[in-house]
Design a protein around this motif. Structure first.
Motif, PDB file in Angstrom:
ATOM      1  N   LEU A 202      -7.933   5.902   0.465  1.00 43.45           N
ATOM      2  CA  LEU A 202      -7.388   4.379   0.470  1.00 43.45           C
ATOM      3  C   LEU A 202      -5.788   4.401   1.143  1.00 43.45           C
ATOM      4  O   LEU A 202      -5.524   3.819   2.130  1.00 43.45           O
ATOM      5  CB  LEU A 202      -7.201   3.665  -0.827  1.00 43.45           C
ATOM      6  N   ALA A 203      -4.870   5.521   0.659  1.00 42.95           N
ATOM      7  CA  ALA A 203      -3.723   5.660   1.255  1.00 42.95           C
ATOM      8  C   ALA A 203      -3.804   6.041   2.644  1.00 42.95           C
ATOM      9  O   ALA A 203      -3.110   5.515   3.287  1.00 42.95           O
ATOM     10  CB  ALA A 203      -3.126   6.463   0.339  1.00 42.95           C
ATOM     11  N   VAL A 204      -4.839   6.908   2.988  1.00 44.20           N
ATOM     12  CA  VAL A 204      -4.878   7.428   4.229  1.00 44.20           C
ATOM     13  C   VAL A 204      -5.167   6.360   5.108  1.00 44.20           C
ATOM     14  O   VAL A 204      -5.211   6.247   6.270  1.00 44.20           O
ATOM     15  CB  VAL A 204      -5.614   8.718   4.278  1.00 44.20           C
ATOM     16  N   ALA A 205      -6.087   5.557   4.795  1.00 43.01           N
ATOM     17  CA  ALA A 205      -6.692   4.362   5.412  1.00 43.01           C
ATOM     18  C   ALA A 205      -5.509   3.274   5.921  1.00 43.01           C
ATOM     19  O   ALA A 205      -5.483   2.767   7.089  1.00 43.01           O
ATOM     20  CB  ALA A 205      -7.723   3.375   4.807  1.00 43.01           C
ATOM     21  N   THR A 206      -4.780   3.305   5.154  1.00 42.84           N
ATOM     22  CA  THR A 206      -3.456   2.500   5.598  1.00 42.84           C
ATOM     23  C   THR A 206      -2.466   3.154   6.818  1.00 42.84           C
ATOM     24  O   THR A 206      -1.795   2.561   7.675  1.00 42.84           O
ATOM     25  CB  THR A 206      -2.302   2.135   4.526  1.00 42.84           C
ATOM     26  N   LEU A 207      -2.843   4.353   6.938  1.00 38.42           N
ATOM     27  CA  LEU A 207      -2.081   5.106   8.209  1.00 38.42           C
ATOM     28  C   LEU A 207      -2.784   5.169   9.465  1.00 38.42           C
ATOM     29  O   LEU A 207      -2.512   5.633  10.350  1.00 38.42           O
ATOM     30  CB  LEU A 207      -1.601   6.604   7.587  1.00 38.42           C
ATOM     31  N   ASP A 208      -3.908   4.416   9.469  1.00 43.75           N
ATOM     32  CA  ASP A 208      -4.883   4.525  10.622  1.00 43.75           C
ATOM     33  C   ASP A 208      -4.466   4.265  11.623  1.00 43.75           C
ATOM     34  O   ASP A 208      -3.858   2.972  11.778  1.00 43.75           O
ATOM     35  CB  ASP A 208      -6.377   3.785  10.120  1.00 43.75           C
ATOM     36  N   PRO A 209      -4.269   4.817  12.718  1.00 45.88           N
ATOM     37  CA  PRO A 209      -3.775   4.454  14.280  1.00 45.88           C
ATOM     38  C   PRO A 209      -4.429   3.286  15.049  1.00 45.88           C
ATOM     39  O   PRO A 209      -4.013   2.719  15.593  1.00 45.88           O
ATOM     40  CB  PRO A 209      -3.697   5.717  14.873  1.00 45.88           C
ATOM     41  N   LEU A 210      -5.443   3.199  14.455  1.00 49.27           N
ATOM     42  CA  LEU A 210      -6.433   2.223  15.213  1.00 49.27           C
ATOM     43  C   LEU A 210      -6.879   0.942  14.474  1.00 49.27           C
ATOM     44  O   LEU A 210      -7.226  -0.162  15.456  1.00 49.27           O
ATOM     45  CB  LEU A 210      -7.800   2.992  15.794  1.00 49.27           C
ATOM     46  N   ILE A 211      -6.606   0.856  13.168  1.00 48.24           N
ATOM     47  CA  ILE A 211      -7.350  -0.401  12.341  1.00 48.24           C
ATOM     48  C   ILE A 211      -6.173  -0.605  11.640  1.00 48.24           C
ATOM     49  O   ILE A 211      -5.963  -0.267  10.451  1.00 48.24           O
ATOM     50  CB  ILE A 211      -8.502   0.107  11.457  1.00 48.24           C
ATOM     51  N   PRO A 212      -5.683  -1.841  12.098  1.00 46.65           N
ATOM     52  CA  PRO A 212      -4.380  -2.201  11.333  1.00 46.65           C
ATOM     53  C   PRO A 212      -4.983  -3.189   9.979  1.00 46.65           C
ATOM     54  O   PRO A 212      -6.172  -3.864  10.209  1.00 46.65           O
ATOM     55  CB  PRO A 212      -3.662  -3.448  12.008  1.00 46.65           C
ATOM     56  N   LEU A 213      -4.502  -3.140   8.787  1.00 40.85           N
ATOM     57  CA  LEU A 213      -5.116  -3.779   7.777  1.00 40.85           C
ATOM     58  C   LEU A 213      -4.014  -4.717   7.000  1.00 40.85           C
ATOM     59  O   LEU A 213      -2.874  -4.702   6.751  1.00 40.85           O
ATOM     60  CB  LEU A 213      -5.414  -2.503   6.565  1.00 40.85           C
ATOM     61  N   SER A 214      -4.629  -5.891   6.577  1.00 37.96           N
ATOM     62  CA  SER A 214      -3.895  -6.844   5.887  1.00 37.96           C
ATOM     63  C   SER A 214      -3.676  -6.574   4.437  1.00 37.96           C
ATOM     64  O   SER A 214      -4.529  -5.843   3.869  1.00 37.96           O
ATOM     65  CB  SER A 214      -4.568  -8.195   6.047  1.00 37.96           C
ATOM     66  N   ASN A 215      -2.829  -7.072   3.839  1.00 38.88           N
ATOM     67  CA  ASN A 215      -2.514  -6.905   2.347  1.00 38.88           C
ATOM     68  C   ASN A 215      -3.865  -7.379   1.470  1.00 38.88           C
ATOM     69  O   ASN A 215      -4.299  -7.008   0.498  1.00 38.88           O
ATOM     70  CB  ASN A 215      -1.356  -7.566   1.868  1.00 38.88           C
ATOM     71  N   ASN A 216      -4.380  -8.464   1.960  1.00 40.76           N
ATOM     72  CA  ASN A 216      -5.562  -9.090   1.384  1.00 40.76           C
ATOM     73  C   ASN A 216      -6.777  -7.901   1.383  1.00 40.76           C
ATOM     74  O   ASN A 216      -7.512  -7.983   0.369  1.00 40.76           O
ATOM     75  CB  ASN A 216      -6.149 -10.372   2.186  1.00 40.76           C
ATOM     76  N   GLN A 217      -6.981  -7.243   2.783  1.00 38.86           N
ATOM     77  CA  GLN A 217      -8.040  -6.232   2.585  1.00 38.86           C
ATOM     78  C   GLN A 217      -7.863  -5.321   1.726  1.00 38.86           C
ATOM     79  O   GLN A 217      -8.627  -4.653   0.985  1.00 38.86           O
ATOM     80  CB  GLN A 217      -8.054  -5.864   4.156  1.00 38.86           C
ATOM     81  N   LEU A 218      -6.460  -4.657   1.697  1.00 39.69           N
ATOM     82  CA  LEU A 218      -6.239  -3.467   0.717  1.00 39.69           C
ATOM     83  C   LEU A 218      -6.179  -3.789  -0.637  1.00 39.69           C
ATOM     84  O   LEU A 218      -6.826  -3.192  -1.381  1.00 39.69           O
ATOM     85  CB  LEU A 218      -4.580  -3.098   1.067  1.00 39.69           C
ATOM     86  N   GLU A 219      -5.736  -5.224  -0.997  1.00 38.14           N
ATOM     87  CA  GLU A 219      -5.908  -5.687  -2.559  1.00 38.14           C
ATOM     88  C   GLU A 219      -7.537  -5.723  -2.551  1.00 38.14           C
ATOM     89  O   GLU A 219      -7.893  -5.321  -3.934  1.00 38.14           O
ATOM     90  CB  GLU A 219      -5.353  -6.853  -2.454  1.00 38.14           C
ATOM     91  N   ALA A 220      -8.347  -6.250  -1.836  1.00 32.78           N
ATOM     92  CA  ALA A 220      -9.726  -6.256  -1.902  1.00 32.78           C
ATOM     93  C   ALA A 220     -10.304  -4.873  -2.307  1.00 32.78           C
ATOM     94  O   ALA A 220     -11.304  -4.973  -3.176  1.00 32.78           O
ATOM     95  CB  ALA A 220     -10.493  -6.999  -0.907  1.00 32.78           C
ATOM     96  N   ALA A 221      -9.935  -4.094  -1.813  1.00 31.89           N
ATOM     97  CA  ALA A 221     -10.416  -2.815  -1.746  1.00 31.89           C
ATOM     98  C   ALA A 221      -9.915  -2.076  -3.068  1.00 31.89           C
ATOM     99  O   ALA A 221     -10.942  -1.469  -3.784  1.00 31.89           O
ATOM    100  CB  ALA A 221     -10.074  -1.689  -0.569  1.00 31.89           C
ATOM    101  N   ARG A 222      -8.681  -2.167  -3.540  1.00 29.86           N
ATOM    102  CA  ARG A 222      -8.345  -1.612  -4.672  1.00 29.86           C
ATOM    103  C   ARG A 222      -9.005  -2.283  -5.781  1.00 29.86           C
ATOM    104  O   ARG A 222      -9.467  -1.552  -6.586  1.00 29.86           O
ATOM    105  CB  ARG A 222      -6.842  -1.919  -4.738  1.00 29.86           C
ATOM    106  N   ALA A 223      -9.257  -3.576  -5.651  1.00 29.37           N
ATOM    107  CA  ALA A 223     -10.065  -4.095  -6.812  1.00 29.37           C
ATOM    108  C   ALA A 223     -11.509  -3.601  -7.127  1.00 29.37           C
ATOM    109  O   ALA A 223     -12.094  -3.387  -8.110  1.00 29.37           O
ATOM    110  CB  ALA A 223      -9.929  -5.680  -6.527  1.00 29.37           C
ATOM    111  N   TYR A 224     -12.093  -3.499  -5.884  1.00 35.28           N
ATOM    112  CA  TYR A 224     -13.261  -2.977  -5.742  1.00 35.28           C
ATOM    113  C   TYR A 224     -13.550  -1.662  -6.483  1.00 35.28           C
ATOM    114  O   TYR A 224     -14.340  -1.328  -7.322  1.00 35.28           O
ATOM    115  CB  TYR A 224     -14.116  -2.530  -4.591  1.00 35.28           C
ATOM    116  N   LEU A 225     -12.721  -1.022  -6.064  1.00 34.93           N
ATOM    117  CA  LEU A 225     -12.430   0.763  -6.538  1.00 34.93           C
ATOM    118  C   LEU A 225     -12.328   0.624  -8.114  1.00 34.93           C
ATOM    119  O   LEU A 225     -12.788   1.571  -8.741  1.00 34.93           O
ATOM    120  CB  LEU A 225     -11.676   1.446  -5.943  1.00 34.93           C
TER     121      LEU A 225
END
Length: 250
Positions: free
Chosen positions: A24-47
């Protein structure tokens, strides 16, 4: 920047590393896919919720008369991740880079074999189920273990159980018709190795597209994840040379 985000994971022994949190941390560094805070929070909650859901399902199966064994472990994982949540491999657009970003994999319920395997390993670790991703050629598979009992399954194909004939067919698709199964193909990936393999998919596609600067960024992230992985250094040298940076290549 990479070290700031990844530093909490660097001193953690591989056996206790939270592989999904690292991915998940690495996903935030993805050079091609910008992620919103909402997307990150939803992924964290799922995990956060996933392991307890698998644990409850496994308990319910045993209370209903199922054997307390690896087959029930696998059934609990499949029920939650496939039957309830709909995770599957993206066979229609396999090379879509969203299939290698854990946040978008969770969001779309589609991913590469290694991305899906990370979810199974994470779910198993929190539910008391031993799941290992295997470094199988061309297609990551997983093994659910309980004592001497070991079951092979394909995270890409809806957690389908695999026998020797299935594994041989996967191998021949990857390495050619003369390939045969070998003991080293059943070696488990380390947890850092799982994230390295996930990132390697992104790097390979960027190189195929000729986007060397972004491929270098992915490799630099991989180097922070596992400084001992010599193949990352080799690839960096090749790409620095292609970018005309001979000193860095050397």
């Amino acid at each position: 920047m990479y070290s700031d985000i990844l530093s909490p994971f660097q001193a953690v022994p591989d056996g206790t590393l939270d592989v999904a949190a690292l991915a998940l941390a690495v996903a935030t560094l993805d050079p091609l896919i910008p992620l919103s805070n909402n997307q990150l929070e939803a992924a964290r909650a799922y995990l956060r919720d996933l392991p307890s859901r698998v644990r409850v399902r496994r308990h319910d199966l045993v209370m209903s008369g199922a054997e307390d064994d690896a087959r029930t472990d696998l059934a609990a994982l499949k029920h939650v991740l496939v039957d309830e949540d709909g995770f599957a491999g993206d066979s229609e657009d396999y090379d879509d880079l969203e299939n290698a970003n854990l946040v978008t994999v969770i969001e779309r319920r589609r991913g590469l074999p290694i991305a899906l395997a990370i979810l199974y390993v994470h779910a198993g670790a929190g539910a008391g189920i031993t799941v290992r991703a295997l470094d199988f050629p061309g297609h990551v598979v997983m093994r659910v273990e309980r004592g001497a009992q070991m079951l092979m399954a394909d995270p890409f194909a809806g957690c389908q159980m695999l026998d020797a004939a299935d594994l041989r067919a996967i191998l021949k698709r990857a390495l050619g018709p003369k390939a045969e199964l070998r003991a080293d193909y059943y070696a488990p990936l380390s947890r850092r190795g799982m994230v390295i393999r996930l990132q390697n998919n992104i790097k390979r596609r960027l190189v195929e597209q000729g986007d060397y600067p972004k491929a270098v960024r992915v490799l630099e992230i991989m180097r922070v994840i596992d400084p001992s992985e010599y193949r990352v250094l080799f690839d960096l040298g090749v790409l620095y040379e292609k970018l005309g940076q001979a000193d860095r290549a050397i």
